[in-house]
Design an enzyme around this catalytic site. Structure first.
Site, PDB file in Angstrom:
ATOM      1  N   SER A  99     -21.896 115.462  48.951  1.00 29.06           N
ATOM      2  CA  SER A  99     -20.888 115.726  47.923  1.00 29.06           C
ATOM      3  C   SER A  99     -21.515 116.413  46.714  1.00 29.06           C
ATOM      4  O   SER A  99     -22.078 117.489  46.823  1.00 29.06           O
ATOM      5  CB  SER A  99     -20.186 114.423  47.556  1.00 29.06           C
ATOM      6  OG  SER A  99     -19.095 114.657  46.700  1.00 29.06           O
ATOM      7  N   ASP A 240     -16.480 120.542  44.353  1.00 29.42           N
ATOM      8  CA  ASP A 240     -17.833 120.024  44.550  1.00 29.42           C
ATOM      9  C   ASP A 240     -18.383 120.538  45.883  1.00 29.42           C
ATOM     10  O   ASP A 240     -17.762 121.367  46.546  1.00 29.42           O
ATOM     11  CB  ASP A 240     -17.837 118.501  44.493  1.00 29.42           C
ATOM     12  CG  ASP A 240     -17.020 117.874  45.613  1.00 29.42           C
ATOM     13  OD1 ASP A 240     -16.136 118.550  46.156  1.00 29.42           O
ATOM     14  OD2 ASP A 240     -17.275 116.710  45.960  1.00 29.42           O
ATOM     15  N   ASP A 242     -18.700 119.513  48.978  1.00 31.65           N
ATOM     16  CA  ASP A 242     -17.956 119.451  50.235  1.00 31.65           C
ATOM     17  C   ASP A 242     -16.466 119.736  50.054  1.00 31.65           C
ATOM     18  O   ASP A 242     -15.679 119.529  50.974  1.00 31.65           O
ATOM     19  CB  ASP A 242     -18.168 118.110  50.938  1.00 31.65           C
ATOM     20  CG  ASP A 242     -17.561 116.936  50.198  1.00 31.65           C
ATOM     21  OD1 ASP A 242     -17.670 116.887  48.957  1.00 31.65           O
ATOM     22  OD2 ASP A 242     -16.978 116.046  50.851  1.00 31.65           O
ATOM     23  N   ASP A 244     -13.936 118.421  48.275  1.00 34.77           N
ATOM     24  CA  ASP A 244     -12.866 117.422  48.204  1.00 34.77           C
ATOM     25  C   ASP A 244     -12.570 116.962  46.780  1.00 34.77           C
ATOM     26  O   ASP A 244     -11.688 116.128  46.574  1.00 34.77           O
ATOM     27  CB  ASP A 244     -13.176 116.223  49.109  1.00 34.77           C
ATOM     28  CG  ASP A 244     -14.333 115.368  48.630  1.00 34.77           C
ATOM     29  OD1 ASP A 244     -15.072 115.798  47.711  1.00 34.77           O
ATOM     30  OD2 ASP A 244     -14.518 114.264  49.183  1.00 34.77           O
TER      31      ASP A 244
END
Length: 474
Positions: A99, A240, A242, A244
């Site tokens: 993340s 961010d 990834d 999400d």
């Protein structure tokens, strides 16, 4: 390795090889023994752009194949895109990502065939990992390869987002996309162009850059301000690592808070139940015609709250975290079409709903945000703060009201407190200060609310300084 607020996390060097093979095998065993999947079923794997992610992904693919599954490679893509594709196929999946945390760390997010794993799944996976890898037992770390379905996976997510708004809905907006190293970078550009926005890609990097959309760094804000002025942008959007958690800045380059983005999305969806952690702004309850359920921090707790609402017969149920990541537990009719549930964090819908509101109101985003009249909130963290020290501090504060009052005496008088996740204290002058150890890193977090921006900044400084002073003395 340990599970945090969202997935398994650890240093990349520790996760490579044995650990990733072990936890992928444990996840496979949990799926098989719980009856959630059977041998031969497909299992989808995605990853972010970290240097360590391809190796960890290949190790997981090898382990899952040896466990009896049919791994499918979905490539580098946003976590919500992987989750949507997995849900459509009724299959489990793994996302290799850390993340927003630094590049020397990484992680694995696990998804059951019906969505993101719950806390009880984490416990079961950890137990299987302990049993499989106990007593330094040898683990097969051989990497594997898998069929590539990255194209169809990405296309399904694009189609979902291309149906959320009317055609040309963002025409007239000049939107910067801070691409850095997020896996959402190309899809964001594609979706915004689909809606007629004038898109300016910015800051693309082939080296991983950790962007925390919940606590945007001063360096990142300086970039946003500079680009906004240089290109005369209405906004800059990003996500961010990834993809999400959303990032949206106003016409000056100042980021909007994630919980405001979630609130705007809740109104856009006409939600009836909104589930959000205790760290989200206290003004949310008065800012819409929905019921609000507060939870601990972390998507598993938000999902559990949504599931409880659905089990109670509620519809139009959604949730969001303070970072703006949005989850839906029921279908929603959007732009005349039904959007199926996506019970995992998504950055695209909050970005699109926020830009749509600005476009339809023909107002700058600063004015859109100000119209909500939310308390001014701020947050920061003390990094490299020992977990043991955080635990001792929280034990001390919870031990007695006297301890809590003495700790906060230089700041204000305690009027009320909540212990849902950390200690959230309402002071006599209605300011709010919240102390919470991080769930996945040696960090101590502090969240505050006040009437003014200067008041929030001052309270935040006082809160962090008080923590540091206590740690030095104890």
């Amino acid at each position: 390795m340990k599970f945090g607020t969202s997935g398994l996390r650890g240093l990349s060097v520790d996760l490579k090889g044995r650990a990733s093979a072990l936890y992928a095998t444990a996840f496979a065993r949990h799926l098989l023994e719980s009856g959630q999947a059977k041998a031969g079923d497909p299992i989808f794997i995605g990853r972010d752009f970290r240097d360590s992610s391809p190796e960890i992904s290949a190790t997981c693919i090898g382990a899952l194949a040896r466990a009896g599954f049919r791994p499918v490679d979905c490539g580098t893509l946003p976590t919500p895109a992987l989750a949507l594709y997995s849900l459509q196929h009724g299959a489990a999946s793994l996302m290799i990502t850390g993340s927003h945390i630094p590049a020397d760390r990484n992680g694995i997010k696990f998804y059951r065939p019906d969505g993101e794993i719950a806390k009880q799944d984490e416990t079961a996976i950890s137990s299987f990992a302990d049993a499989i890898g106990g007593a330094d037992q040898a683990i097969d770390e051989a990497r594997g390869t898998a069929e590539d379905q990255s194209g169809p996976c990405e296309e399904l997510f694009f189609e979902r987002n291309a149906a959320l708004l009317p055609g040309g809905a963002l025409s007239g907006l000049k939107v910067g996309v801070y691409q850095h190293s997020t896996v959402a970078r190309d899809l964001l550009v594609r979706v915004l162009l689909h809606y007629g926005a004038d898109v300016v890609p910015l800051g693309r990097s082939e080296t991983f850059i950790p962007v925390d959309t919940e606590a945007v760094s001063e360096d990142t804000i300086a970039l946003l301000r500079g680009w906004t002025a240089e290109h005369r942008l209405d906004t800059i959007v990003s996500a961010d690592g990834d993809g999400d958690r959303p990032l949206v800045s106003n016409e000056t380059g100042e980021p909007l808070r994630g919980d405001l983005l979630g609130l705007i999305a809740a109104n856009f969806l006409e939600a009836k139940v909104v589930v959000t952690p205790v760290t989200s702004n206290s003004g949310i309850e008065a800012a819409g015609s929905f019921a609000v359920v507060r939870t601990r921090v972390g998507s598993p707790y938000v999902i559990a709250g949504m599931d409880e609402a659905v089990a109670g017969g509620k519809n139009q149920v959604m949730g969001f975290e303070a970072n703006g990541g949005l989850l839906t537990a029921t279908p929603f009719t959007i732009n005349g079409q039904e959007a199926l549930p996506l019970p995992t964090r998504d950055s695209f819908l909050p970005i699109l709903s926020t830009l749509y509101l600005a476009a339809t109101q023909k107002k700058p985003l600063s004015a859109v945000a100000a119209a909500y009249r939310m308390p001014v909130a701020a947050a920061d963290r003390l990094e490299n703060f020992p977990v043991e020290t955080s635990a001792r501090l929280m034990t001390h504060l919870r031990q007695s009201d006297t301890n809590l009052a003495a700790f906060l005496d230089p700041i204000g008088q305690v009027a009320a407190k909540s212990d849902i996740d950390g200690l959230r204290v309402t002071l006599a002058d209605r300011r709010i200060i919240h102390f919470r150890p991080s769930g996945n890193a040696p960090e101590m977090r502090c969240y505050v609310e006040a009437e003014t921006e200067e008041g929030a900044r001052s309270l935040l400084r006082q809160g962090l300084d008080t923590i540091k002073d206590w740690a030095k003395a104890n």
